[in-house]
Design a protein around this motif. Sequence first.
Motif, PDB file in Angstrom:
ATOM      1  N   SER A 245      44.641  49.030  38.857  1.00 28.33           N
ATOM      2  CA  SER A 245      44.335  47.106  39.178  1.00 28.33           C
ATOM      3  C   SER A 245      45.447  46.304  40.070  1.00 28.33           C
ATOM      4  O   SER A 245      44.955  45.483  40.792  1.00 28.33           O
ATOM      5  CB  SER A 245      43.839  47.105  38.014  1.00 28.33           C
TER       6      SER A 245
ATOM      7  N   PHE B 118      41.722  42.694  35.763  1.00 33.76           N
ATOM      8  CA  PHE B 118      42.775  42.835  34.303  1.00 33.76           C
ATOM      9  C   PHE B 118      43.736  44.043  34.485  1.00 33.76           C
ATOM     10  O   PHE B 118      43.841  45.050  34.923  1.00 33.76           O
ATOM     11  CB  PHE B 118      41.926  42.928  33.065  1.00 33.76           C
TER      12      PHE B 118
ATOM     13  N   THR C  99      40.966  49.080  32.578  1.00 37.02           N
ATOM     14  CA  THR C  99      40.459  49.676  32.768  1.00 37.02           C
ATOM     15  C   THR C  99      39.628  50.068  32.463  1.00 37.02           C
ATOM     16  O   THR C  99      39.533  51.506  32.890  1.00 37.02           O
ATOM     17  CB  THR C  99      40.799  49.690  35.030  1.00 37.02           C
TER      18      THR C  99
ATOM     19  N   ASP D 249      37.920  49.412  42.150  1.00 34.72           N
ATOM     20  CA  ASP D 249      38.939  50.284  41.323  1.00 34.72           C
ATOM     21  C   ASP D 249      38.793  50.800  40.174  1.00 34.72           C
ATOM     22  O   ASP D 249      37.170  50.871  39.880  1.00 34.72           O
ATOM     23  CB  ASP D 249      39.903  49.036  40.882  1.00 34.72           C
TER      24      ASP D 249
HETATM   25 MG    MG Z   1      43.113  49.776  35.731  1.00 36.64          MG
END
Ligand code: MG
Length: 420
Positions: free
Chosen positions: A213, A225, A233, A253
Amino acid sequence: MIEVTKKTVERAMLIALDTKEFSKETVEEHIEELEELAATAGAETIFKIIQTKRGIDPAFYIGKGKAEELAQLIELNEINIVIFDDDLTPVQVRNLEKLFNRKVIDRSGLILDIFASRAKTKEAKTQVELAQLQYMLPRLTRAWTHLSKQYGGIGTKGPGETQIETDRRLIRTRISLLKNKLEKIEAHRMTQSSGRKGFLRIAIAGYTNAGKSTLFNLLTEANVFAENKLFATLDSTTRSLDIDDTHKILISDTVGFIRKLPAHLIASFKSTLNEVRDADIILHVIDISHPYFEDHIKVVDETLKEFGSAEKRVIKVFNKVDIVSDKSLIDFVKNVYKESVIISASRGINISSLKTMLKNILNENIVEEKIELPLTATKKASQIHEFAEVLKTEYDDNKIQIIYRTSRQNSEKIKKIIAY
Ligand SMILES: [Mg+2]
Ligand SMILES: Nc1nc2c(ncn2[C@@H]2O[C@H](COP(=O)(O)OP(=O)(O)OP(=O)(O)O)[C@@H](O)[C@H]2O)c(=O)[nH]1
């Protein structure tokens, strides 16, 4: 008077079995990771127990004698949860809970619990609930329900007590309802992604906490985040990224992997993991500062293989080089891993090399082409839209001229459609 309310942290005992299948170091590494998982779920590890034993005891997993010995330790030290590094059978859970008089969970249960507390979106919540119910179904026992009420906390979040108490038939109904819901979400996702055909699609994948991330945010200026805990995540996020003035790529992501990821979770996270499956290229982010990063690479490679991404082009992105002081490690990585780049996402080190690499791949993979079709070939013309980003369409007296951008792979498909 100010009253201080102390947050109660669960006190955990972790147990792993060393059956001599793996080296001692490996078993230790696994239990250390279990400690990290426990911490993520809010439990403090008081004891880490490794029991050496050839073969698994079907009734008590670690053997009855050892279990009885541990029961005393648990009582004396006010342990309130016992976590096993491997999956237990429903019978083992029942016997151990009775003996310990404590909640007993295994690694899968713990991971599911973390996912449950981290799921924010409707999709992630649905996926986690499905996985939890499937995990729970064979483990539903009276003792389990009783204990979950008594202790609460880890291993009891998610579907909630009312569902635990309902019979299996109801749970099965709920499972098929959730599956239905996910199919709809997936169909919606497909229509959303149909507008992305002309772009090169890149998915960031890798072990949990590798810095996926952080890299995603750096490249796209997004605000996903990121934190130093496992499974920050759960949802995939997709953004477009300008590689140069004329070229864009789509980058996603995704949720992190870990060893022994429960099969139910992989299955129910199918729609999220589609971002990885559908990508043209995978950026496999690795925390090079982690002592066991090579094991992490293996786990990720195997997980990718499991859902059919083994053949994809993968670029290994070794991250967190800023906290590596051993130069020989960096040389080793450079020598061993050919298509790779060494970066720091949080410090912005060597990001330009990564971008150059992406640009080269883009140039190799994306083509701009022009075709001419007879005016009557409207069906073929519309099919091109399915496989490419159409930049320009022009009609004259007897033909349609279409200029489009697409991947090499889709370009082949378009040529077949036209020739047909
Ligand atoms: Mg992550
Ligand atoms: N020292 C250092 N820390 C980094 C670097 N990149 C990321 N981190 C830290 O590593 C931790 C995990 O980063 P994330 O970006 O959340 O990792 P992730 O791979 O997305 O993790 P999950 O979503 O939990 O699977 C955070 O505390 C980051 O600040 C880096 O280049 N150097």
